[in-house]
Write a protein that holds these residues in place. Sequence first.
Motif, PDB file in Angstrom:
ATOM      1  N   GLU A 138       0.839  -1.192   0.000  1.00 48.15           N
ATOM      2  CA  GLU A 138       0.000   0.000   0.000  1.00 48.15           C
ATOM      3  C   GLU A 138       0.874   1.243   0.000  1.00 48.15           C
ATOM      4  O   GLU A 138       1.815   1.356   0.778  1.00 48.15           O
ATOM      5  CB  GLU A 138      -0.896  -0.024   1.244  1.00 48.15           C
ATOM      6  N   CYS A 139       0.546   2.170  -0.867  1.00 50.68           N
ATOM      7  CA  CYS A 139       1.288   3.429  -0.933  1.00 50.68           C
ATOM      8  C   CYS A 139       0.998   4.269   0.316  1.00 50.68           C
ATOM      9  O   CYS A 139      -0.148   4.425   0.713  1.00 50.68           O
ATOM     10  CB  CYS A 139       0.890   4.194  -2.193  1.00 50.68           C
ATOM     11  N   GLY A 140       2.032   4.807   0.911  1.00 50.73           N
ATOM     12  CA  GLY A 140       1.886   5.578   2.142  1.00 50.73           C
ATOM     13  C   GLY A 140       1.290   6.963   1.942  1.00 50.73           C
ATOM     14  O   GLY A 140       0.947   7.638   2.901  1.00 50.73           O
ATOM     15  N   VAL A 141       1.144   7.390   0.696  1.00 53.52           N
ATOM     16  CA  VAL A 141       0.577   8.711   0.440  1.00 53.52           C
ATOM     17  C   VAL A 141      -0.886   8.590  -0.025  1.00 53.52           C
ATOM     18  O   VAL A 141      -1.801   9.083   0.622  1.00 53.52           O
ATOM     19  CB  VAL A 141       1.405   9.505  -0.600  1.00 53.52           C
ATOM     20  N   CYS A 142      -1.115   7.884  -1.136  1.00 53.07           N
ATOM     21  CA  CYS A 142      -2.479   7.805  -1.686  1.00 53.07           C
ATOM     22  C   CYS A 142      -3.246   6.578  -1.184  1.00 53.07           C
ATOM     23  O   CYS A 142      -4.435   6.465  -1.419  1.00 53.07           O
ATOM     24  CB  CYS A 142      -2.446   7.819  -3.214  1.00 53.07           C
ATOM     25  N   HIS A 143      -2.541   5.670  -0.518  1.00 53.33           N
ATOM     26  CA  HIS A 143      -3.129   4.452   0.055  1.00 53.33           C
ATOM     27  C   HIS A 143      -3.742   3.516  -0.978  1.00 53.33           C
ATOM     28  O   HIS A 143      -4.584   2.688  -0.662  1.00 53.33           O
ATOM     29  CB  HIS A 143      -4.142   4.796   1.154  1.00 53.33           C
ATOM     30  N   PHE A 147       5.852   3.353  -1.367  1.00 52.00           N
ATOM     31  CA  PHE A 147       5.113   4.367  -2.121  1.00 52.00           C
ATOM     32  C   PHE A 147       4.887   3.892  -3.545  1.00 52.00           C
ATOM     33  O   PHE A 147       5.691   3.141  -4.087  1.00 52.00           O
ATOM     34  CB  PHE A 147       5.895   5.692  -2.163  1.00 52.00           C
ATOM     35  N   CYS A 148       3.817   4.391  -4.177  1.00 53.16           N
ATOM     36  CA  CYS A 148       3.655   4.118  -5.594  1.00 53.16           C
ATOM     37  C   CYS A 148       4.543   5.115  -6.348  1.00 53.16           C
ATOM     38  O   CYS A 148       4.938   6.138  -5.787  1.00 53.16           O
ATOM     39  CB  CYS A 148       2.184   4.248  -6.017  1.00 53.16           C
ATOM     40  N   GLY A 149       4.863   4.806  -7.584  1.00 50.22           N
ATOM     41  CA  GLY A 149       5.778   5.633  -8.357  1.00 50.22           C
ATOM     42  C   GLY A 149       5.399   7.106  -8.427  1.00 50.22           C
ATOM     43  O   GLY A 149       6.204   7.978  -8.111  1.00 50.22           O
ATOM     44  N   PRO A 150       4.135   7.405  -8.834  1.00 50.36           N
ATOM     45  CA  PRO A 150       3.738   8.821  -8.956  1.00 50.36           C
ATOM     46  C   PRO A 150       3.856   9.586  -7.638  1.00 50.36           C
ATOM     47  O   PRO A 150       4.345  10.717  -7.618  1.00 50.36           O
ATOM     48  CB  PRO A 150       2.275   8.741  -9.412  1.00 50.36           C
ATOM     49  N   CYS A 151       3.412   8.974  -6.534  1.00 42.17           N
ATOM     50  CA  CYS A 151       3.509   9.666  -5.238  1.00 42.17           C
ATOM     51  C   CYS A 151       4.967   9.851  -4.840  1.00 42.17           C
ATOM     52  O   CYS A 151       5.340  10.881  -4.277  1.00 42.17           O
ATOM     53  CB  CYS A 151       2.773   8.884  -4.140  1.00 42.17           C
ATOM     54  N   TYR A 152       5.781   8.848  -5.111  1.00 42.13           N
ATOM     55  CA  TYR A 152       7.196   8.953  -4.778  1.00 42.13           C
ATOM     56  C   TYR A 152       7.824  10.144  -5.498  1.00 42.13           C
ATOM     57  O   TYR A 152       8.518  10.964  -4.906  1.00 42.13           O
ATOM     58  CB  TYR A 152       7.935   7.658  -5.148  1.00 42.13           C
TER      59      TYR A 152
HETATM   60 ZN   LIG Z   1       0.565   6.655  -4.160  1.00 43.33          ZN
END
Ligand SMILES: [Zn+2]
Length: 163
Positions: free
Chosen positions: A17-22, A53-58
Motif C-alpha cells: 500500500e502506498c503511504g501517500v495515496c493508500h 510508495f507508488c511511483g507517482p507519489c514517490y
Molecule cells: Zn501513491
Amino acid sequence: MENSNCCVCQKPKANLECGVCHEHVCKKCAQFVEDGSFSFYKTVPKILQSTVFCGPCYDREISPAIAEYEQIMKKAKGISIFMKEDSKITQRFSRKENPIEIKECEDKDELVMRMAFLAVTGGFNALVDVEIKHEKVKPGGKYQYTNWSGKGIPTLVTSSRHL
Ligand SMILES: [Zn+2]
Ligand SMILES: [Zn+2]
C-alpha cells in the motif's frame, strides 16, 4: 484481498500500500524508502513515516523530500559548534533561543549531527554552550552500550564577526 489491482500497472494481487495515496501497488512498481530515513527531524512528517510508495507519489512527494533532507544534512555538517568551555570566545553571541536537546543516541558523531540538523531546520548556523555527556547503559543486564546525550543553544553567527 479483493480488487487489489496495482494502481500503476493494473496487475491484480498488488499487496503493498502506498503511504501517500493508500492505493494498492505491486512489488515491481513500488518505491521503497529505508525505515528511519528521515529520523533526524524532530517530528517526522506523517507521509515520510511510510516506507512504501507508488511511483507517482514517490516522484511528487518523496523524491523532493529526500532532496530537502539531504540539503539540510549538508548544511548541518557545516555549522559552527562551540562547546560550553568555549563560552569566553562566544560570549557575545546571542543566546535567546531555547536549547536543543537530544537525550538518547548511541553514537557521539550522530548526536552532534542530530543537534546540528535541528539547528539548521530552525534557521540557525551555529550552536553555542554545547554540552555532551555519556553514560554506560546495560539494559536488562545484557549487552552494554554507551548512551550519548547533549544540548546546546542554536544561534545565528555572521561571518563578518571577528572573534
Ligand atoms: Zn501513491
Ligand atoms: Zn504494478
